[in-house]
Motif scaffolding. Structure first.
Motif, PDB file in Angstrom:
ATOM      1  N   GLN A   1       0.825  -1.206   0.000  1.00  0.00           N
ATOM      2  CA  GLN A   1       0.000   0.000   0.000  1.00  0.00           C
ATOM      3  C   GLN A   1       0.862   1.259   0.000  1.00  0.00           C
TER       4      GLN A   1
ATOM      5  N   SER B   1       4.717   5.273  -5.298  1.00  0.00           N
ATOM      6  CA  SER B   1       4.980   5.205  -6.731  1.00  0.00           C
ATOM      7  C   SER B   1       4.128   6.220  -7.497  1.00  0.00           C
ATOM      8  N   LEU B   2       3.010   6.660  -6.885  1.00  0.00           N
ATOM      9  CA  LEU B   2       2.207   7.707  -7.521  1.00  0.00           C
ATOM     10  C   LEU B   2       2.813   9.085  -7.278  1.00  0.00           C
ATOM     11  N   GLY B   3       3.822   9.128  -6.394  1.00  0.00           N
ATOM     12  CA  GLY B   3       4.454  10.408  -6.086  1.00  0.00           C
ATOM     13  C   GLY B   3       3.965  11.026  -4.790  1.00  0.00           C
TER      14      GLY B   3
ATOM     15  N   ARG C   1      12.658  -1.679  -8.651  1.00  0.00           N
ATOM     16  CA  ARG C   1      12.349  -0.792  -7.530  1.00  0.00           C
ATOM     17  C   ARG C   1      13.415   0.267  -7.314  1.00  0.00           C
TER      18      ARG C   1
ATOM     19  N   ASN D   1      12.687   3.689  -9.579  1.00  0.00           N
ATOM     20  CA  ASN D   1      11.912   4.814  -9.035  1.00  0.00           C
ATOM     21  C   ASN D   1      12.192   5.008  -7.550  1.00  0.00           C
TER      22      ASN D   1
ATOM     23  N   LEU E   1      12.106   3.163  -4.950  1.00  0.00           N
ATOM     24  CA  LEU E   1      11.411   2.500  -3.837  1.00  0.00           C
ATOM     25  C   LEU E   1      12.450   1.747  -3.019  1.00  0.00           C
ATOM     26  N   GLU E   2      13.574   1.407  -3.654  1.00  0.00           N
ATOM     27  CA  GLU E   2      14.730   0.865  -2.929  1.00  0.00           C
ATOM     28  C   GLU E   2      15.886   1.840  -3.098  1.00  0.00           C
TER      29      GLU E   2
ATOM     30  N   ARG F   1       9.846  12.462  -5.117  1.00  0.00           N
ATOM     31  CA  ARG F   1       8.425  12.339  -5.467  1.00  0.00           C
ATOM     32  C   ARG F   1       8.153  12.810  -6.880  1.00  0.00           C
TER      33      ARG F   1
ATOM     34  N   ARG G   1       9.274  10.145  -9.214  1.00  0.00           N
ATOM     35  CA  ARG G   1       8.383   8.965  -9.127  1.00  0.00           C
ATOM     36  C   ARG G   1       7.078   9.207  -9.853  1.00  0.00           C
ATOM     37  N   ALA G   2       6.578  10.429  -9.737  1.00  0.00           N
ATOM     38  CA  ALA G   2       5.286  10.736 -10.344  1.00  0.00           C
ATOM     39  C   ALA G   2       5.348  10.607 -11.862  1.00  0.00           C
TER      40      ALA G   2
ATOM     41  N   MET H   1       3.921   2.697 -11.862  1.00  0.00           N
ATOM     42  CA  MET H   1       4.384   1.368 -11.464  1.00  0.00           C
ATOM     43  C   MET H   1       3.195   0.446 -11.242  1.00  0.00           C
TER      44      MET H   1
ATOM     45  N   PHE I   1       2.243  -3.438  -9.793  1.00  0.00           N
ATOM     46  CA  PHE I   1       2.830  -4.419  -8.884  1.00  0.00           C
ATOM     47  C   PHE I   1       2.244  -5.820  -9.100  1.00  0.00           C
TER      48      PHE I   1
ATOM     49  N   ASN J   1      -1.960  -4.063  -5.374  1.00  0.00           N
ATOM     50  CA  ASN J   1      -1.874  -2.967  -4.404  1.00  0.00           C
ATOM     51  C   ASN J   1      -2.852  -1.831  -4.681  1.00  0.00           C
ATOM     52  N   LEU J   2      -4.051  -2.180  -5.102  1.00  0.00           N
ATOM     53  CA  LEU J   2      -5.094  -1.158  -5.177  1.00  0.00           C
ATOM     54  C   LEU J   2      -5.437  -0.738  -3.750  1.00  0.00           C
TER      55      LEU J   2
ATOM     56  N   GLY K   1      -4.079   9.699  -7.647  1.00  0.00           N
ATOM     57  CA  GLY K   1      -2.803  10.325  -7.994  1.00  0.00           C
ATOM     58  C   GLY K   1      -2.975  11.724  -8.577  1.00  0.00           C
TER      59      GLY K   1
ATOM     60  N   ARG L   1      -4.688   3.200 -12.945  1.00  0.00           N
ATOM     61  CA  ARG L   1      -4.281   4.115 -11.878  1.00  0.00           C
ATOM     62  C   ARG L   1      -2.910   4.714 -12.172  1.00  0.00           C
ATOM     63  N   ALA L   2      -1.998   3.866 -12.639  1.00  0.00           N
ATOM     64  CA  ALA L   2      -0.651   4.362 -12.939  1.00  0.00           C
ATOM     65  C   ALA L   2      -0.678   5.299 -14.148  1.00  0.00           C
TER      66      ALA L   2
ATOM     67  N   MET M   1      -1.569   9.237 -14.066  1.00  0.00           N
ATOM     68  CA  MET M   1      -0.556  10.263 -13.795  1.00  0.00           C
ATOM     69  C   MET M   1       0.114  10.733 -15.087  1.00  0.00           C
TER      70      MET M   1
END
Lengths: 221, 257
Positions: free
Chosen positions: A121, A127-129, B50, B53, B55-56, B89, B92-93, B97, B99, B103-104, B117, B165-166, B169
């Motif tokens: 989550q 990831s959406l920023g 990851r 963007n 995330l890691e 951010r 990333r925007a 991404m 998954f 991950n909704l 977003g 969703r991705a 953006m």
């Protein structure tokens, strides 16, 4: 077993009970407010990746959970003024003391609630920023709060019952008023029974509500 | 400008504690290119994605997106420092991404998931966000599920919603982390179809996948990873037809039979 209950005296003194309940509710509200605000802050700190935030929160939580609340209350009322020069009234002392104590438990509820949300989550939010604050407010907390409702109501009930400890600081909450009353009427059985029933009446609706909410939220997972 | 790579990775190293997961990767992704990443599990594919963007966090090397360093900035003395959250951010925007586990956001409807977003990060108007949402959901075939909650959807529908969703953006590139691995076999096709149409429109895509068919037919190039290294990076015809590395051949033998 031929005790003769005399409820009429209790009824005659009903104003005393109403007065006591009012103080109990005030004490509960203040303690809850302090406990919630501080508890949310501590819970977020405790969940942080940064040691400078995590460590103080952990120490606070451990101290307040590992020492008796009665001692904490007495300490705040008698020792704090000597050390800091801050002298609070007895209601304020009791509110702050119970609030600080509850904060430690509420922080753990927040921490566990946040930790229970799948990491995907926050990955998705990031990831959406979204920033940390946005992700917490819009994605993590709304989901976590649903899971926190049962332990939170539980803590609320505990907290309301803990307000009876205010009697050691001579706060005129329900139990203290009742004890004063017993000195006049010599009817401890009726009086304590009435106190128990009144607490039950104040607390039970919340337990009922928590069960209802849990049922309703189960539908949408 | 259109010829400059949009993603450029140089000497990328990533460790979890003592375990070195990525051991010095170099590659580029051009605008409009579809890069499929395949390889045995544990080879570092998802970790690599990851890192793109941030995330890691990575420990050495560089990831550049549209020529901007991702996750770090150079201080006055030329040393690398973690970049501000705002800069991370912003980058990333620009990368969508998707998954493995969708991950909704379970407390929001499909439409709200897609609007989230644009509304919160890009601060577009509600009307604009809703219009984007409807267009995209129409496109992924979920216009009749707009008011549904994720739990009421099949896995394939959830993943299509996650792609929408991705896309909401309006990203410059899309990262897919094993998007079909959690799906029942009969639902894989509908997700791959959406991805294929995206690729056909010229979206830049980096796709970690176990779907060899997709890698072979849709990808412009295929990267084979093993034990944190790139062992092959070439057009699919070459990787699948005449792999240079024996490790690639061995891996393909295992997954294709």
């Amino acid at each position: 077993m031929d005790y003769i209950w005399q409820w009429n005296q209790i009824w005659d003194y009903r104003q005393v009970f109403v007065r006591g309940m009012q103080v109990t509710v005030i004490l509960t509200c203040w303690a809850l407010l302090i406990g919630m605000v501080l508890g949310l802050g501590l819970g977020l700190m405790r969940s942080s990746r940064l040691l400078v935030l995590r460590l103080p929160a952990a120490i606070y939580i451990d101290i307040f959970r590992a020492t008796p609340i009665l001692v904490q209350l007495v300490w705040i009322y008698y020792a704090l003024p000597i050390l800091s020069g801050v002298q609070m009234g007895n209601i304020a002392s009791a509110s702050v003391g119970i609030g600080l104590h509850a904060a430690a438990y509420i922080a753990e509820i927040f921490r566990a609630g946040i930790a229970s949300i799948d990491r995907g989550q926050s990955d998705a939010a990031k990831s959406l920023g979204m920033g940390y604050g946005q992700a917490m407010r819009r994605i993590i907390l709304p989901q976590a709060i649903r899971r926190m409702v049962p332990p939170f109501i539980n803590e609320f009930a505990t907290l309301m019952k803990l307000t009876t400890l205010g009697s050691v600081l001579a706060v005129n909450e329900l139990l203290h008023e009742a004890e004063n009353l017993i000195n006049n009427t010599y009817r401890p059985l009726e009086t304590y029974t009435a106190v128990a029933v009144l607490f039950g009446l104040m607390i039970y609706p919340f337990i009922w509500l928590s069960q209802r909410l849990e049922q309703r939220w189960k539908v949408r997972g | 400008m259109s010829d400059a790579p949009i993603i450029r990775v140089q000497g990328l190293h990533k460790s979890f504690g003592k375990l070195e997961v990525l051991r010095g990767l170099d590659f580029e992704v051009k605008r409009g290119e579809v890069l499929a990443i395949i390889g045995p599990s544990g080879s570092g594919k998802s970790t690599l994605l990851r890192c793109l963007n941030f995330l890691e966090e990575y420990q050495a090397g560089e990831v550049r997106f549209d020529d901007q360093l991702v996750g770090y900035r150079r201080s006055g003395a030329g040393k690398l420092k973690l970049d501000s959250e705002n800069n991370v951010r912003r980058i990333r925007a620009r990368m969508g991404m998707v998954f493995q586990s969708f991950n909704l956001f379970p407390h929001k409807t499909v439409l709200e998931n897609v609007m989230e977003g644009p509304l919160v990060v890009q601060r577009v108007s509600r009307t604009e966000a809703e219009q984007r949402g409807r267009t995209l959901l129409q496109r992924v075939g979920l216009i009749d599920k707009i008011g549904a909650y994720p739990a009421q959807l099949s896995g394939g529908q959830q993943q299509r919603a996650a792609i929408a969703r991705a896309l909401a953006m309006q990203p410059d590139a899309m990262l897919f982390d094993e998007p079909t691995s959690a799906l029942d076999p009969e639902l894989v096709g509908e997700v791959l179809e959406v991805m294929q149409s995206l690729a056909a429109e010229g979206m830049t895509m980096v796709v970690v996948t176990h779907e060899m068919g997709f890698a072979r037919q849709v990808a412009d190039r295929v990267m084979v990873m093993d034990r944190g290294e790139i062992i092959e990076l070439a057009p699919p015809a070459q990787v699948f037809g005449a792999p240079k590395s024996p490790r690639t051949a061995e891996f393909l033998r295992r997954v294709l039979h």
